[in-house]
Design a protein around this motif. Structure first.
Motif, PDB file in Angstrom:
ATOM      1  N   SER A 135     -33.834 -26.985 -46.521  1.00 35.57           N
ATOM      2  CA  SER A 135     -33.118 -27.651 -47.328  1.00 35.57           C
ATOM      3  C   SER A 135     -33.755 -29.149 -47.801  1.00 35.57           C
ATOM      4  N   VAL A 179     -20.832 -31.283 -55.219  1.00 36.92           N
ATOM      5  CA  VAL A 179     -21.964 -30.880 -54.372  1.00 36.92           C
ATOM      6  C   VAL A 179     -23.233 -30.490 -55.300  1.00 36.92           C
ATOM      7  N   THR A 180     -24.389 -30.512 -54.540  1.00 36.43           N
ATOM      8  CA  THR A 180     -25.423 -30.013 -55.298  1.00 36.43           C
ATOM      9  C   THR A 180     -25.505 -28.499 -55.462  1.00 36.43           C
ATOM     10  N   THR A 203     -27.844 -26.732 -54.339  1.00 39.10           N
ATOM     11  CA  THR A 203     -28.365 -26.320 -52.958  1.00 39.10           C
ATOM     12  C   THR A 203     -27.201 -26.198 -52.042  1.00 39.10           C
ATOM     13  N   GLN A 204     -26.390 -27.268 -51.922  1.00 35.86           N
ATOM     14  CA  GLN A 204     -25.125 -27.148 -51.173  1.00 35.86           C
ATOM     15  C   GLN A 204     -24.245 -26.215 -51.522  1.00 35.86           C
ATOM     16  N   GLY A 245     -23.631 -23.357 -49.023  1.00 33.38           N
ATOM     17  CA  GLY A 245     -22.712 -23.158 -48.118  1.00 33.38           C
ATOM     18  C   GLY A 245     -21.840 -21.817 -48.324  1.00 33.38           C
ATOM     19  N   PHE A 295     -23.482 -25.812 -42.799  1.00 35.90           N
ATOM     20  CA  PHE A 295     -23.014 -27.146 -43.537  1.00 35.90           C
ATOM     21  C   PHE A 295     -23.526 -28.334 -43.315  1.00 35.90           C
ATOM     22  N   LEU A 309     -26.866 -28.826 -44.610  1.00 38.75           N
ATOM     23  CA  LEU A 309     -26.645 -29.214 -45.830  1.00 38.75           C
ATOM     24  C   LEU A 309     -26.295 -30.442 -46.116  1.00 38.75           C
ATOM     25  N   MET A 314     -23.215 -31.896 -45.441  1.00 40.63           N
ATOM     26  CA  MET A 314     -21.802 -31.740 -45.561  1.00 40.63           C
ATOM     27  C   MET A 314     -21.020 -31.565 -44.458  1.00 40.63           C
TER      28      MET A 314
END
Length: 165
Positions: free
Chosen positions: A12, A60-61, A63-64, A68, A123, A126, A128
């Motif tokens: 990540s 969110v990005t 990647t996120q 997720g 999460f 990442l 979050m």
């Protein structure tokens, strides 16, 4: 911290520092930066629409959003089994990249999630908080329903991702 979570944090971090492109293959970014080989996580087809919805609605990005979604799908795969995931990926083939390969035996960026604690850890890795799970789940469930996934399977996923208090 377990080895899978450490790998996930490394992956990540590297991806978040890499330039953004429309379609992405996380494996390419990781290989370029570290020389390591990890399972490929591609976002393509209808899954790109889902990732875009999550980005737009939750700020969110990419990647996120992909990570997720992958974490939630890995939990469903572990709890509901390969047959359920086959039914899911037959309706939305683009999700196979988030599940890892063919959706039943492929490798995922975040494999082995078997509980909501694992989803929360993913999460967190990442960037979050665990409250984001309750924001991801309705969007993901709505997307699955709109793509023709049966209400029974959607209901099973809802009970996994949004258990009644």
């Amino acid at each position: 911290m377990n080895a899978i979570l450490k790998q996930f944090l490394l992956i990540s971090s590297i991806y978040l520092l890499s330039p953004t492109v429309d379609a992405f293959t996380l494996n390419d970014t990781i290989s370029k930066e570290t020389g390591a080989t990890f399972p490929t996580t591609e976002v393509s087809g209808d899954a790109q629409l889902l990732v875009g919805q999550l980005q737009d609605q939750l700020d969110v990005t990419k990647t996120q959003a992909a990570g997720g979604t992958s974490a939630l799908l890995q939990l469903a795969k572990h709890q509901l089994g390969a047959d359920s995931m086959s039914a899911l990926t037959s309706k939305i083939p683009g999700l196979t990249g988030l599940l890892g390969g063919d959706g039943s035996q492929g490798k995922s960026l975040i494999p082995g999630i078997s509980s909501m604690d694992g989803v929360q850890s993913a999460f967190s890795a990442l960037g979050m908080d665990s409250g984001m799970i309750q924001q991801f789940a309705p969007i993901l469930l709505s997307f699955l329903s709109s793509q023709g996934v049966g209400s029974s399977l959607v209901g099973q996923m809802q009970s996994l991702w949004m258990p009644s208090s």
